[in-house]
Design a protein around this motif. Sequence first.
Motif, PDB file in Angstrom:
ATOM      1  N   GLN A 209      -6.518  -0.037  -2.141  1.00  0.00           N
ATOM      2  CA  GLN A 209      -5.946   1.125  -2.824  1.00  0.00           C
ATOM      3  C   GLN A 209      -7.000   1.894  -3.612  1.00  0.00           C
ATOM      4  OE1 GLN A 209      -2.730  -0.747  -5.016  1.00  0.00           O
ATOM      5  NE2 GLN A 209      -1.205   0.035  -3.575  1.00  0.00           N
ATOM      6  N   ARG A 210      -7.927   1.178  -4.241  1.00  0.00           N
ATOM      7  CA  ARG A 210      -8.944   1.816  -5.083  1.00  0.00           C
ATOM      8  C   ARG A 210     -10.246   2.101  -4.328  1.00  0.00           C
ATOM      9  NH1 ARG A 210      -8.298  -2.119 -10.442  1.00  0.00           N
ATOM     10  NH2 ARG A 210      -6.029  -1.903 -10.641  1.00  0.00           N
TER      11      ARG A 210
ATOM     12  N   GLY B  41       2.812   1.367  -3.718  1.00  0.00           N
ATOM     13  CA  GLY B  41       1.930   1.621  -4.850  1.00  0.00           C
ATOM     14  C   GLY B  41       2.479   1.149  -6.180  1.00  0.00           C
TER      15      GLY B  41
ATOM     16  N   ASP C 197      -5.516  -4.277  -4.106  1.00  0.00           N
ATOM     17  CA  ASP C 197      -6.211  -3.450  -5.100  1.00  0.00           C
ATOM     18  C   ASP C 197      -7.504  -2.876  -4.528  1.00  0.00           C
ATOM     19  OD1 ASP C 197      -4.327  -3.732  -7.072  1.00  0.00           O
ATOM     20  OD2 ASP C 197      -5.375  -5.327  -8.146  1.00  0.00           O
TER      21      ASP C 197
ATOM     22  N   LEU D 218       0.823  -1.200   0.000  1.00  0.00           N
ATOM     23  CA  LEU D 218       0.000   0.000   0.000  1.00  0.00           C
ATOM     24  C   LEU D 218       0.862   1.256   0.000  1.00  0.00           C
ATOM     25  CD1 LEU D 218      -2.755  -1.104   2.537  1.00  0.00           C
ATOM     26  CD2 LEU D 218      -3.137  -0.473   0.164  1.00  0.00           C
TER      27      LEU D 218
END
Length: 364
Positions: free
Chosen positions: A176-177, A103, A173, A100
């Motif tokens: 992060q999103r 990235g 993912d 995280l």
Amino acid sequence: MTEPFVRPMFYMPFASGGVHPHCDMAREHTKVWARTMGLFDPEYEELSDGAWSEARCIAADIPKFAAMTTPDVAPAELELGADWHTATWFFDDVFLPGCLKSGDRADTRARLDRLLAFMPVRPQMPPLLPNNALERCLTDLWARSAWRMSEDWRRRITGAWRTYFAGSLWEVDNLQRERHPDYIDYFQMRRDFGAAGIAAALLEMACGTEIRQDVYDSQPFQALFQAYRDLADLNNDVVSYAKDEASGETANNAVNALQRQLGCSLQQAADLTNDLMTSRVHTLQTAADEDLPALLHERGTSRHEQQQIARYIRALQTWLAGSYDWHETTARYGAPAAGLHLPTGLGTSAARCLQNLHLSGARR
């Protein structure tokens, strides 16, 4: 840590084997081993934002997890299992926060591929030299585990790790999103970023019972195996919800996924998750007691092999019961569940039986 809902009473008909008598020695062994591997180096506490440290690892009591899920194995196998589980939790607590922060997905994939190279199905020369604590762990653990097992087993456990790594990328993912998967998508992927498949392979080694590949691939065995994975993972999701909420990771929790899908309360989602777990227990029981024995009989499997397979299935069931119990007591997930607290220890199995009879009647 405050529970956001009243934790449901889980239906668990399988008997727990208690705590391995070698547990205290396994604790000391794994603590020394982890220090030697470098798992407690200060950089990892910083990388995990404090989620991982020697003090937190000791409080979580991962060797006790091994001692409760494999209470009957040889002492050396208990220590080996505790080391494997400690390395797995290190990956979960340190690797994901590191991803995280960086990235860099390409770098993450490269690091995962490199980790897999430390678990070769066939010996590789010259051997790969480790550059960090987790690579040192895998070098040591693979040397102590792999070469006494068959090539099929080595393919299975490396496949389980590959699946776990891919699932972890999916999990990263989501965070992060800020993506919240629907429940079907989540449920399919939960098996991947849970480590129960790895634990099942390790259990074959600890019990000294390898499952022949054609049996492993059969529909009844896979039904049993997937139910086992679901039970381990969903139990973890319910118990760890408060921890996930505190760390902002509820996007990767079944209770949250179900609540969002159905638009229900968090309590209703927790209770429905428990209902699903109960159904998966019945699926496991049917596969173990009826479907798999019928297939083995139809195939003319020898009596000795049938007994070995039955022994492994009992070990899986004991593993689940021990995992449920450990999750209720470990400091990793905060305070024990509110509500009914059953006694534990010698002579208290009747209390668990009464609870399970009640739950079985209510939920069947």
